[in-house]
Design an enzyme around this catalytic site. Structure first.
Site, short mmCIF file in Angstrom:
data_model
loop_
_atom_site.label_atom_id
_atom_site.label_comp_id
_atom_site.label_asym_id
_atom_site.label_seq_id
_atom_site.Cartn_x
_atom_site.Cartn_y
_atom_site.Cartn_z
N ASP A 1 9.76 -5.56 10.88
CA ASP A 1 9.50 -6.56 9.84
C ASP A 1 9.96 -7.92 10.34
O ASP A 1 11.10 -8.09 10.78
CB ASP A 1 10.25 -6.19 8.56
N GLU B 1 3.62 -8.81 7.13
CA GLU B 1 4.18 -9.04 8.46
C GLU B 1 4.95 -7.83 8.97
O GLU B 1 5.87 -7.95 9.77
CB GLU B 1 5.10 -10.27 8.44
#
Length: 470
Positions: free
Chosen positions: A320, A363
């Protein structure tokens, strides 16, 4: 090939196309801005100098070659004009009937795009004199431009590449063959077949070399083999397209009315090419080219079933980005997309061929590592974290200027079967919980998931990152 997309680069037409560089041509972006901009404003001039030099050199040499070939060519006969009219009608009808399919297909591809009009241009290379070959290329390319405008410099280079390929294929065929396809005396016609194959290889090779060279010199940001020369599927489509072009030539010589059937065949083939892309798109993330969640889950489940039988647990890394919103806010969302694409490429490069890499959403990325233990999984996660932190990502800012993003960090959660979970679903949940711990612990670190109650306890190193004991 086709042209590169804006902000990144699509593909040159090799009957292929290169990624769109803001202008279109056959190069999988350099946008020139609004349509109709003066050539001085084309985005070509902002591309790497070696690429600009190559593009201009190819175009100048090609034009000079066209002039010489036209001067040496015989005047078209009435039969040549009739064949030209048939091929032009078939090609224009093909483009008209498939314009929406082509627009959808090209919009989904970031890389080499195969242009299917070789079905009409390749037979022209076999049968027509050079002036009519160039006239047919110009006619079909102009129709393509009017239906779906492309960035000018890409469009020009693509058109020149196709015309050069067709002209050289014609010269090779006439030099080897020397007789009409209709006058073969042998039942097997091996001589004629060999000449067609050689011409087809020439047609393909010229576009491949020109397009790949431009892409390698800056026509695409991710210079992988897939982006530069296309996938196996791309090249298979092109080979079939050239083969259909050879069939069209034989029909045009021996049974001209039957060429109408090829118009229908090309429409169906165009649809099949789109369906093939759709099947890939169902499992692929359009931004990164990695698996999307559907594709990743299908592949990961197969790996997990094998691991469940052998008890050799796979490890799952959930990656992440830290403060990804800052990238979008500072540089703009296109820059954020470039970062995702770049990191997706890094993950593909730093993992093993058998590892399953996908985009989880936003993301976040997932990497499933088969046949790996706790310690090795931790090292793999650290390697990825360090690789991303060292990355220099060239992109654009909000004003369209060049920007380089560096020093971005990631938080990575690690879960290993069977230590942290007993199924793929719970493995994902465990890695997700470990990511949250990494975020809360200060970010830019790797954390292992909490062990299941029936497994040994974990240990922590002095940096606060969680590693397996022992």
């Amino acid at each position: 090939m086709t042209s590169p997309p804006r902000g990144r680069q699509p593909a040159h037409p090799r009957q292929r196309h290169q990624p769109e560089t803001g202008d279109t041509a056959s190069t999988r972006g350099a946008g020139s801005g609004p349509r109709g901009h003066h050539p001085r404003q084309w985005d070509l001039w902002r591309r790497p100098k070696p690429m600009v030099v190559l593009v201009l050199a190819v175009e100048i040499l090609a034009v000079a070659g066209f002039v010489l070939a036209i001067a040496a060519a015989p005047l078209p006969a009435a039969e040549d004009w009739a064949r030209f009219a048939i091929l032009a009608a078939g090609g224009m009808l093909h483009i008209l009937l498939t314009s929406r399919q082509e627009a959808r297909r090209r919009s989904r591809i970031d890389g080499v795009i195969i242009d299917l009009t070789a079905v009409w241009i390749f037979p022209a290379a076999l049968l027509l004199p050079v002036p009519l070959i160039l006239a047919l290329v110009a006619l079909l390319r102009m129709q393509r431009w009017l239906i779906a405008r492309r960035p000018p410099h890409n469009f020009v280079f693509s058109s020149v590449s196709i015309a050069a390929a067709a002209t050289l294929a014609h010269l090779v065929f006439t030099a080897v063959e020397g007789i009409s396809l209709a006058s073969a005396t042998s039942f097997w016609a091996l001589h004629e077949f060999g000449a067609i194959v050689l011409a087809g290889l020439t047609y393909e090779a010229v576009q491949l070399v020109l397009t790949a060279s431009v892409l390698a010199l800056g026509g695409t940001q991710r210079r992988t083999w897939r982006k530069v020369v296309g996938t196996v599927h791309d090249n298979l489509i092109e080979a079939v397209t050239i083969g259909l072009g050879a069939v069209t030539a034989i029909l045009l010589v021996n049974v001209p009315p039957a060429v109408a059937v090829m118009a229908l065949v090309t429409v169906v083939f165009n649809r099949l090419a789109e369906l093939g892309q759709l099947q890939s798109d169902v499992r692929t993330d359009s931004k990164t080219g990695l698996f999307n969640m559907r594709g990743w889950t299908e592949s990961a489940e197969r790996v997990f079933r094998r691991a469940s039988r052998t008890r050799e647990g796979p490890a799952l890394l959930m990656i992440d980005f830290d403060d990804f919103k800052w990238i979008n806010d500072t540089y703009g969302h296109p820059a954020g997309d470039d970062v995702l694409r770049h990191v997706g490429a890094l993950l593909s490069e730093t993992t093993r061929p058998g590892d399953i890499v996908g985009r989880f959403g936003g993301e976040e990325f997932l990497v499933l590592l088969p046949d790996i233990g706790l310690e090795a999984a931790g090292h793999a996660a650290e390697r990825i974290r360090n690789t991303v932190a060292r990355a220099r990502i060239v992109t654009t800012n909000k004003r369209g200027g060049t920007a380089t993003i560096t020093g971005r960090t990631t938080s990575i959660g690690v879960a290993v079967y069977p230590h942290h979970a007993d199924s793929l679903e719970t493995l994902v949940q465990a890695a997700d919980a470990a990511v949250y711990e990494a975020k809360e612990g200060g970010r830019d670190q790797v954390r292992f998931a909490h062990r299941r109650a029936d497994h040994a306890s974990r240990g922590e190193d002095r940096t606060g990152r969680t590693y397996p004991a022992g």
